[in-house]
Design an enzyme around this catalytic site. Sequence first.
Site: not given
Ligand code: NAD
Length: 489
Positions: A248, A282, A383
């Site tokens: 997502e 999101c 975004e």
């Molecule tokens: P992010 O991608 O930086 O981090 C998300 C998660 O991924 C964190 O727990 C982080 O520790 C983990 N992560 C990072 N690198 C990793 C790796 N190499 N391996 C495994 N895990 C890893 O996102 P964020 O900044 O926390 O959240 C914002 C983003 O989330 C925005 O792009 C937003 O659009 C998206 N989002 C999407 C939805 C949806 O339902 N489509 C909902 C909420 C947020």
Amino acid sequence: MERFYLDIAGEARAAADGEWFEAINPATGRPWALVARATREDALAAVEAAASAWAKWRLTPGAERARLLNRLGDLVDANHERLALAETLGNGKTITETRGQMAGLARYFHYYAGFADKLEGAVIPVEDVTAHVYAEWEPVGVCVFILPWNSPLPLCAQKLAPALATGNTVIVKPSEFTSTSIAVLMELVREAGFPPGVVNVVTGPGADIGEALISAPETALIAFTGGEAAGAAVAACAGRNLKRVTLELGGKSPQLVFADADIESAAHGVIQGIFASTGQSCVAGSRLLVHHSLQQALIERIVALVATLKIGDPLDPATRIGPIATAPQLDRVLRYFEIAAADGASLVTGGSRVARGDGEQGYFVAPTIYADVCSDMRIAREEVFGPLLAVITFDDEDEALALANDSHFGLAAGIWSRDGARVHRVARKLQCGIVWANCYRTSSVAMPFGGFKRSGIGREGGSAMIRDYLQQKAVWINTRDGFTASLAS
Ligand code: NAD
């Protein structure tokens, strides 16, 4: 400072090497708790706990899983104020919004509890009438949930409830920026009576432990919510290890306001779309596509309404705009203000950091609107994940649709029009997973939620996604006496 531990096999544990990291309150910019920073060894201990719990949990009758999930839902309901406070402290969302979210949180558990004892298989009418063939649904195994910081509890519940209903065990990896509210949910998981190891939590940066969780042979499915870069890294690792993965991801969702729209409703919908959660959503409606005849009146109305939104302490029920959730995200949003100016967009309102007004140094920025935006500007394509609205005008429906679909994202869109035929026509042609018409950001656990294009793979919510957490087994039984193989005849 309060300490938050790993939760493995029902035990609170410090990290194997004793490391901690700080939880920062974004409304003050100050650390308020210490969170255990899991090592690879801790991640593997969580995998072992979840795998060993699964051996029993997968054979637990559906009716019992349903009973526990219903109990958890009741506890979540009874504790929704505590959960709301924990979420607001963790990510700075206004208490008004988290109260609303938590009032609906129990619904995930009650809704998916209803599936737990109805996972019926089928008898398959094959060509050989002497064979008895059936297919049944089985859980996939240990599921890993990797969460972002913007809505930890709802995003956890929407994965946890279907996974548990279908007989899987779980490891939750919250964002390193918002690890604390999940601890309150875990207290309720324990109180509901789930066996130790059925739900485990490991905290820390994903880059440290993600690979260990994804590549461990015992994990079967990775459900990720977050940004594109981490999503691609997770999917690549899942691919190398042949694991199921759902993603997502983000969006650049358009709100299309046609000439026949009710301006007052559209103004409210646009504000709800981009400034709720301070734009850290999101599905944020971050592109306003408006018919040129309405542009001035609509922007004036939006600006007037935005001026009434109180910015400040997210714990104050009168606050409508809370802080940006993390310091790096604050830097990112401020950088996009510079990018917008450099690309030639016209600032209508906002465009800067703001003080909270009571001496505290939170991560606050003003709700911001840019007009004269072209589709190729970065604020129209990337975004931002903050309260930044890019306004683009159109002349007719075809142009509105071309602009709306001119994005590598495809999460959501809003249509504002009083013409019912137009609403259906435009909804069909929009390339995205969710379309709202004459409303925005309304949701239900019963609705499939997810994106087209680079906004994701898979859906959460609704009944169809239950299959993501299941695998089919076909059983062929020979009812004749004896078996002769054609090779030996
Ligand atoms: P992010 O991608 O930086 O981090 C998300 C998660 O991924 C964190 O727990 C982080 O520790 C983990 N992560 C990072 N690198 C990793 C790796 N190499 N391996 C495994 N895990 C890893 O996102 P964020 O900044 O926390 O959240 C914002 C983003 O989330 C925005 O792009 C937003 O659009 C998206 N989002 C999407 C939805 C949806 O339902 N489509 C909902 C909420 C947020």
